[in-house]
Design an enzyme around this catalytic site. Structure first.
Site, PDB file in Angstrom:
ATOM      1  N   HIS A 214       0.835  -1.202   0.000  1.00 53.45           N
ATOM      2  CA  HIS A 214       0.000   0.000   0.000  1.00 53.45           C
ATOM      3  C   HIS A 214       0.872   1.255   0.000  1.00 53.45           C
ATOM      4  CE1 HIS A 214      -3.626   2.368   1.114  1.00 53.45           C
ATOM      5  NE2 HIS A 214      -2.734   3.118   1.746  1.00 53.45           N
ATOM      6  N   GLU A 215       1.849   1.299   0.895  1.00 54.44           N
ATOM      7  CA  GLU A 215       2.718   2.466   0.993  1.00 54.44           C
ATOM      8  C   GLU A 215       3.604   2.609  -0.239  1.00 54.44           C
ATOM      9  OE1 GLU A 215       2.407   4.773   3.170  1.00 54.44           O
ATOM     10  OE2 GLU A 215       0.889   3.653   4.294  1.00 54.44           O
TER      11      GLU A 215
ATOM     12  N   HIS B 269       1.745   4.630  -2.774  1.00 53.81           N
ATOM     13  CA  HIS B 269       1.889   6.068  -2.546  1.00 53.81           C
ATOM     14  C   HIS B 269       3.273   6.547  -2.988  1.00 53.81           C
ATOM     15  CE1 HIS B 269      -1.884   6.289  -0.497  1.00 53.81           C
ATOM     16  NE2 HIS B 269      -1.496   5.624   0.582  1.00 53.81           N
TER      17      HIS B 269
END
Length: 363
Positions: free
Chosen positions: A20-21, A24
Site C-alpha cells: 500500500h505504501e 503512494h
C-alpha cells in the site's frame, strides 16, 4: 499451530501495508512530490540508506511501513511538497495505495485461477426432489441466472449469497435461448436434503459444471475481484442498517482465528481426499490474503479521517473552499483531524479485538 497462523497474519498484514505504501511512494515519485523517507516495517531502524533526497529504512517490526512526503499533514514552502501540488496529482497519490492493494488481490486471484480445472457455473443443471418452480413460467435446465432480487450475478457464489439473503419467494432474471427472461415471484424455499451423509439446506436446484478455459480463468479472476468489492459494500451496508453489530465485526484477532479455521479445514479436506495438504493450506491462505487485500483497498477509500478516503474528502472540501475564498485550508488542520480519527480507529480496534477474544473463549 495457532502460533504459525499468528506469524502468517503478521507477515500478511506487513506485506499488504508495505505494498500500500509503495503505491503512494511510486505515485509520489512519478508526479514530482518530494519523499523524505520510505520505510518497510515500523519501530526502531535496523538499516537505512539515502538515495538522493529520500531515506530508505528497514525497521524492526514487520507490521507495515510508511511513505513520508514533504508537506503531507503540514504546510511546506517547498515547491515539490505534497501540499503545493495540483489537486489531481494529490488525488492520484492518495488512491495509489488502495489501487496497489486491489491489484495485489487481483494478481493473487489470477494465480489461483490458473489452477482451476472444473468450476460451477451459473447455469441451471437439474432440480432436486420437491422443487416446483420449474417449467416455462419458472426455471428450466440450461437457464443462466443473471440476476437474483435485482442483483447482478457473476459467479455461482453470488447466487448462493443472494439466495441466502432472500425469502421463500424470489425474483430472478435468466438468459434463455439468447433472450433475457424475468421470472418474478418464484416459490423456491430452502428444503433439507441429505448429501454425502449430511443434511443440508438447499433451494432445490443444482448447477452445471464446466472445464475452465484460459478465457474462463481470466473472467473468473476479474469477477472474483469485483465481487469481493461488492461483498465489502454489502457488509458495510448491513453494519450501517443495524443488520449486524460490533460483535459481528472482526479485527486482527478474529482474522487470525478465521485464517486458522480456513487452513485447518483445507488440511482436513486435502487429507480426506488424499491430496497434498501443504499445497491446499497454502492455496487457502493465499485466497484469504487476496480477500483481505481487496478489503483493505475498499476500506482505505472510506471518507474517514486517518484513512486515504478521509484525505480525499479533505482535498475535495479544500477545492470547494478555494473556489469561494481563493485560499486553501491549512494542512495542519488535516493533521489534527487525522490524529483525532486515528484515535477513534484505535478505540474501535480495541473494542473489536475484545469482542474477538470473547468469541474465541466462547467457542
Amino acid at each position: 499451530m495457532i502460533i504459525v497462523y499468528i506469524l502468517i497474519a503478521i507477515l500478511m498484514f506487513g506485506l499488504l501495508i508495505a505494498v500500500h505504501e509503495f503505491g503512494h511512494f511510486i505515485a509520489a515519485k512519478s508526479l514530482g512530490v518530494k519523499v523524505n523517507e520510505f520505510a518497510i516495517g515500523m519501530g526502531p531502524r535496523l538499516f537505512h540508506t539515502r538515495r538522493g533526497e529520500t531515506e530508505y529504512t528497514l525497521r524492526l517490526f514487520p507490521i507495515g511501513g510508511f511513505c513520508a512526503m514533504e508537506g503531507e499533514g503540514e504546510d511546506s514552502n517547498d515547491p515539490r511538497a505534497f501540499n503545493n501540488k495540483p489537486a489531481w496529482r494529490r488525488f492520484i497519490i492518495l488512491v495509489a495505495g488502495a489501487f496497489m492493494n486491489f491489484l495485489t488481490g487481483v494478481l493473487i486471484f489470477l494465480f489461483l485461477s490458473m489452477g482451476i480445472g472444473q468450476y460451477t457455473t451459473t447455469t441451471v443443471g437439474s432440480f432436486l426432489e420437491g422443487f416446483t418452480a420449474q417449467g416455462e413460467s419458472g426455471l428450466m435446465p440450461g437457464d443462466r441466472i443473471v440476476r437474483v432480487e435485482g442483483h447482478a450475478i457473476y459467479l455461482n457464489s453470488d447466487i448462493q449469497l443472494f439466495f441466502s439473503r432472500g425469502g421463500d419467494t424470489l425474483d430472478l432474471e435468466v438468459m434463455r435461448d439468447g433472450e433475457r427472461v424475468a421470472l418474478d415471484g418464484l416459490y423456491m424455499p430452502y428444503r433439507e436434503y441429505v448429501r454425502d451423509g449430511e443434511t443440508v439446506k438447499l433451494r432445490g436446484l443444482t448447477f452445471a459444471k464446466k472445464e475452465a478455459s484460459l478465457s474462463d480463468k481470466l473472467r473468473l479472476t476479474w469477477y472474483e475481484s469485483i465481487d469481493t468489492v461488492r461483498v465489502v459494500w454489502i457488509s458495510l451496508g448491513d453494519l450501517v442498517s443495524g443488520a449486524v453489530g460490533v460483535r459481528d465485526m472482526s479485527g486482527v484477532v478474529g482474522i487470525v482465528g478465521m485464517m486458522s479455521d480456513v487452513g485447518t479445514q483445507a488440511q482436513a479436506d486435502a487429507q480426506e481426499n488424499g491430496q497434498n495438504w501443504v499445497a491446499a493450506v497454502v492455496m487457502s491462505i493465499l485466497n484469504f490474503t487476496a480477500l483481505i487485500a481487496v478489503n483493505l483497498a475498499v476500506m482505505n477509500l472510506l471518507p474517514i479521517p486517518a484513512l486515504d478516503g478521509g484525505q480525499i474528502l479533505f482535498l475535495l472540501v479544500d477545492k470547494v473552499y478555494s473556489l469561494f475564498s481563493r485560499r486553501h485550508i491549512s494542512q495542519k488542520y488535516l493533521g489534527y483531524i487525522n490524529a483525532a480519527g486515528f484515535l477513534c480507529l484505535i478505540g474501535l480496534m480495541v473494542v473489536v479485538a475484545f469482542s474477538d477474544v470473547m468469541k474465541l473463549f466462547g467457542r
